[in-house]
Structures are given as C-alpha cells and as structure tokens.
Design an enzyme around this catalytic site. Structure first.
Site, PDB file in Angstrom:
ATOM      1  N   GLU A 329      50.762  41.020 -58.886  1.00 53.50           N
ATOM      2  CA  GLU A 329      51.383  40.227 -57.820  1.00 53.50           C
ATOM      3  C   GLU A 329      52.262  39.130 -58.403  1.00 53.50           C
ATOM      4  OE1 GLU A 329      49.234  38.936 -54.384  1.00 53.50           O
ATOM      5  OE2 GLU A 329      48.047  40.777 -54.263  1.00 53.50           O
ATOM      6  N   ASP A 480      44.440  45.223 -60.907  1.00 57.54           N
ATOM      7  CA  ASP A 480      43.748  45.063 -59.634  1.00 57.54           C
ATOM      8  C   ASP A 480      43.746  46.453 -59.010  1.00 57.54           C
ATOM      9  OD1 ASP A 480      42.920  44.673 -57.064  1.00 57.54           O
ATOM     10  OD2 ASP A 480      44.394  43.136 -56.552  1.00 57.54           O
ATOM     11  N   ASN A 482      41.875  47.463 -56.518  1.00 53.55           N
ATOM     12  CA  ASN A 482      41.532  47.426 -55.097  1.00 53.55           C
ATOM     13  C   ASN A 482      40.413  48.393 -54.742  1.00 53.55           C
ATOM     14  OD1 ASN A 482      42.931  45.419 -53.517  1.00 53.55           O
ATOM     15  ND2 ASN A 482      44.826  46.435 -54.096  1.00 53.55           N
TER      16      ASN A 482
END
Length: 595
Positions: A329, A480, A482
């Site tokens: 991100e 990440d 998720n």
C-alpha cells in the site's frame, strides 16, 4: 540515487545563490554535458556601487561563440547603462577607470581569452570556447569560467515538523557527491521584541547539527530550522543553497514501535540479514470520508493525514535497521517524494510496482546496497500471468469455465514484485525477494488461492532459471496476503498442496466454484515469524494477514522481533492512531544462511 536535474536546476541554483551574496562576485558558470544539444551559461556580474545580477544563456553547443557573446553583450548593455534606444551615458570602470561618454551598445567589449591571454576565435563552437581555464573579458574585467561546478537545489522542508521525529531533507545534486557536501542545521528563535508588542524577531541562530538528517528536540519547539548545504566533489565547492522550515511542533510523545526498536538498534553482522514486511496504509485509503467517519472514526483526522503519518512511518521503518524492506500500500507520490529519497540517504536502493494499469498504489521493496546487489527484476501483474503464461494453463482452463470468476479476476490489478539479489559478501549466493498484496475481499479465498498459485509458479520458474546455471538461490516471500493462517494461502505456501475439495474453493458460491483443481508446488517454505494473533488491528477486525515466508532449505531464522501487546494497540482504541501510522503491524526477523 540522487536525481540529477536538467538545465533549469543549474540556472536556478546559480541565480538564487548569486542573489544571496552581499558582495559583488564576478564569475561565469557553465553547464556543458557531452551528448546534450544545448549548454547553460550563467554570468554573475555587476559594477561597483551598482546592482549586481545574473545573466543566463541557453545556447547550442555547436553554435559559434561569437553569436552567444553578442547576445550576452546586448543583455549586459541593457542593465549596465541607463539609456533608451541610442541615448548616451557615462561608462565607469570599463575603460581603465576613466569616465568617457560613449555609445554603450557599440563600445562594450565582451570576448573570451585563453590561459595565455589571447582572444578566442569567435567562430569556434561554444562547447570549445567556454572551457575551464579560459576567462570572459567584459571591458577590462577578467571573469573566470567555471565548468560544471557542484550544484545543489534544496527542496522545501516538510510543512509539518515534529520534535522527536527525523527530518530527511529532499534535494537535487548535480556534479556533486553527497559525502563531500556539507550540511548545517540551525535553530532560528522567534521571540517578541517586547512584551505586548505583537511583533516577532529572529534570535541568534544556533547550530544544531552538521549531518544531512536531523531530529528536532524539545528545545526546537516553536522555532524555525534553517538548513544550508554547500555542494562538493573532488575538492571543488559549489554555491550554497538554504531553506527554512515552519515552526517545529510538539510530537505525540513516545511511540510503541520505539520499544520494538530496542531489538533492532544495531545493524546485522555478516552472514545475517534483517527483513521487514509492512503494509503502511496508503493515503488513497486513509484520506477518505469513509475512513474518517467509519473505518477509523476514533482517530483524530490529522493523524490520518499522510503529512503526519509519514513522520511516524519514516522513524519506525528506519529505526528497524533492516537490510530488506518490503512495503505494501505504497502511494506513488509517497514513494517518490518521501520513501525513496529518505531511504536513499541511508544507503538503500528501492523500486515500486504499481497495481494494474491505472493504480495509485502498489508494493515497494528497498535493499541495503552494502549488503545486496540487484541483478534482475521479474515483476508481474498476477492476472496477466494467470491468463497468459504457459505455466498457469491448468488454472486458466479452470477459470475460463466460470465467466463470473473470470471477469472478477480480470478486474484485479494485484502484482508480484520479485528481485534477484546477490550478496556483496558472497556473490555466489543469490536471493529472491518477493513482495505482494493479495485481493482483500473476505469472501474471496478461492481467488487468493489462484493468486498464490500463480505467484509460487512464477517464483519457482525464477529459481529453476538460476539453478540451471548452477547458481545457489534462496527465497524470501513477503506481503499482505489478506488471508489468516487457517485458510488456503498459508496452507498452500507452507505445505505445497491444496486438494480439489478444499473449503476455500467454495467462497464464491456455485457460480465461481472451481471443480477438480489441485494445487501444488515444490518450494519448501515456512512462516519466519511464526503465527501471531494479529498483524492487522482495527475496531472491527483483528487477525494475522501479513507474513514473511522463507526457503527452509537455505535459510534459517535467527531472531524474531516481538510484536505489540493488546494494551499498546488499544491505548487509543485501535490502529492507526496518533502513535501508530498504519492499521497493520510490521513483521520483522533476522535470517541467516543455513550453510
């Protein structure tokens, strides 16, 4: 990498520096780069008792120097002589000190002479005439010509500066070396002239540091900071540039990540390297009405702004003293304006891979240059690879039978960033550092399985490529994902197998359920930081989503940096907060080579 600006940097730096001088200084600065069409010439000149100024020329290198001199002569005449059209005036100091009434435009003598004092032929090209050692003669005044001097342009300091948080200045150098340039930080006091006067005046400046990076202390609160840089290279010094900050503000006090940094206060020794994987919460997602009013409504709005969070992020990331930093991100502008120049000052090389074609954020990987060298990059858009690569033909065949699933996959812009590194100490050792961020939707376990399978096949193909060359290669796979530890992504990565009846295949319902597909790979991977209760901690969700997977064949874990306690994370309800810059927790471990 210090970005080198084009011609405008040179002329603006020289011009701005010139106007800061209190005394007249006559010099000619030339920027001339082989292969460029034009060259830039800046003359600093004035006469005693008059107004000094800079004259800038942008000329073709192959142009006859006489043409450039004529242009300069016209510019000089306009400012050295007060006249309109052909009005005559008194010229002082250009004819041996005598004052004579002359026609300024026709009488002003502007030529270049060589080191022997001989006039340079005005038909030779600019690139030859404007040479180091030659001099520009204006009347009887000899003006030295300085070619490609060290040049610096300091960019504005951050608008928000807090005590206790390091300032990483942004600047552009040309013909200069960072290590040979000098930096000076000064504190400029702001205090009332007299009580109730309502006027402010600058106190005596106090030198605070001579290091490029400075961390303001409590004594700086309420004061401005001035940074001055004098560029240098191989014994040459350029003109200084300076920039002044806004007033320093108080910080939020100690941040919990500072306790973790007690475990990372030193660099790793030879044969060991530290890895950080961290989702830093993109501004694209934090700076929205939904984030402020719903997701992070407990958090003061200012603490969600990137101008505030970047100070915490830089202090946290740099304080871990890592050798490999994998971030998710990452906004493009945050990468370019904050992370890349700041980490570059600490010896890192970095690269950003943006999601999809029109994405605003992506994944970024930084490598410490004295530990590793990047020898190749193998970044992929996961959807493109799944739908086009030969190694994913079985996945593609399964997906094409399900139009709804296929459309959903084709709409995803998730990427895999993969760098192949060689260690500086032992170049025969290769390391793949992979970094990714999988699709986030809670009911998309089946899609994440496909993304994981695609990623693993790509990484396996890179391993095979170098193994065929007889090279030893290892793998660190960060991101990440998720996906919590009891779901399919972790199972596939660590066990190497997912059966056709695995529960995650059912996440999309009947219209997206893949039938008869088994997944497997031959890589031997495990979670280097083990399994913790959470790496994502918001009011409505707390679980582990972030991992550092490592190749157990060639790598082993030396240390794992402990995470935060629930008490630390709930001090301000959840994260992000005034002391936590992200809703995720960085994963940190020290790795060593098994053999």
């Amino acid at each position: 990498m210090w970005r080198v600006r084009v011609a405008t940097l040179f002329t603006s730096c020289i011009t701005e520096a010139f106007y800061l001088q209190e005394k007249r200084m006559a010099s000619t600065y030339v920027r001339c780069i082989q292969g460029e069409e034009k060259m830039q010439i800046t003359l600093e000149y004035g006469h005693e008792g008059g107004t000094s100024r800079a004259y800038n020329l942008d000329r073709k290198q192959t142009e006859e120097v006489g043409t450039a001199l004529n242009r300069l002569k016209v510019n000089l005449a306009k400012n050295l002589f007060k006249k309109k059209k052909k009005k005559k005036n008194v010229v002082a100091g250009l004819t041996g000190g005598e004052n004579k009434e002359v026609d300024a435009e026709n009488t002003l003598n502007v030529v270049i002479v060589n080191s022997c004092g001989r006039k340079v032929d005005e038909t030779i090209p600019n690139q030859v005439a404007w040479a180091e050692g030659n001099k520009l003669m204006i009347g009887d005044t000899h003006v030295p010509i300085i070619v490609n001097p060290p040049t610096v342009k300091l960019l504005p300091l951050p608008s928000s500066i807090m005590a206790g948080f390091p300032i990483f200045p942004r600047f552009e150098l040309e013909f200069a070396d960072l290590q040979q340039s000098t930096f000076t930080w000064q504190k400029e006091d702001v205090s009332p002239v007299e009580e109730g006067a309502g006027v402010a005046t600058e106190g005596h400046p106090v030198i605070k540091s001579t290091h490029p990076i400075y961390t303001p202390d409590a004594g700086d609160i309420g004061c401005r900071l001035k940074l001055t840089c004098v560029p240098g290279r191989t014994g040459r010094r350029g003109r200084e540039d300076c920039v002044v900050s806004d007033e320093v503000r108080p910080g939020p006090g100690p941040c919990p990540f500072e306790a973790r940094q007690e475990y990372t206060s030193h660099r790793t020794e030879d044969g060991t390297f530290r890895v950080v994987s961290y989702n830093i919460l993109a501004e694209t997602y934090s700076d929205t009405e939904y984030a402020r009013d719903v997701l992070f409504s407990y958090c003061p709005p200012y603490a969600l702004e990137m101008d505030y969070r970047r100070q915490l992020l830089l202090k946290e990331i740099t304080g871990y003293n890592a050798d490999v930093v994998c971030l998710q991100e990452v906004d493009r502008k945050v990468f370019e304006n904050e992370l890349l120049p700041s980490l570059d000052m600490l010896g890192f090389t970095g690269a950003l891979k943006i999601k999809g074609q029109q994405g605003n954020e992506g994944v970024a990987t930084f490598i410490r240059s004295d530990k590793f060298r990047i020898i190749s990059q193998h970044d992929v858009l996961l959807t493109d690879m799944l739908m086009n690569s030969a190694c994913c033909s079985d996945l593609r065949e399964a997906v094409e039978k399900l139009p709804k699933l296929k459309a959903k996959i084709e709409d995803r812009g998730n990427v895999l960033q993969a760098m192949v590194l060689e260690t500086v100490q032992s170049p025969q050792r290769l390391l793949i550092v992979a970094n990714t961020h999988f699709y986030f939707h809670p009911e998309a376990g089946h899609l994440r399985l496909l993304q994981a399978a695609t990623s693993l096949r790509h990484l396996q193909s890179i391993c095979e490529l170098f193994e065929q060359q007889g090279r030893e290669i290892s793998l660190v796979f960060c991101g990440d994902f998720n996906s919590t530890p009891h779901h399919g992504v972790n199972a596939l990565i660590t066990t190497g197998y997912i059966p056709e009846d695995y529960a995650d295949w059912n996440d999309g319902g009947d219209e997206e359920r893949i039938q008869g597909l088994q997944l497997q790979h031959r890589l031997k991977l495990s979670s280097a930081c083990g399994y913790v209760d959470f790496t994502n901690f918001t009011p409505n969700f707390q679980d582990m989503l972030d991992y550092i997977f490592i190749d157990t064949k060639n790598l082993s874990v030396k240390n794992v940096v402990p995470s935060f306690t629930v008490e630390e994370l709930t001090l301000h309800t959840a994260i992000p907060s005034v002391v936590f810059p992200s809703d995720h927790i960085a994963q940190i471990c020290d790795l060593t080579w098994s053999a």
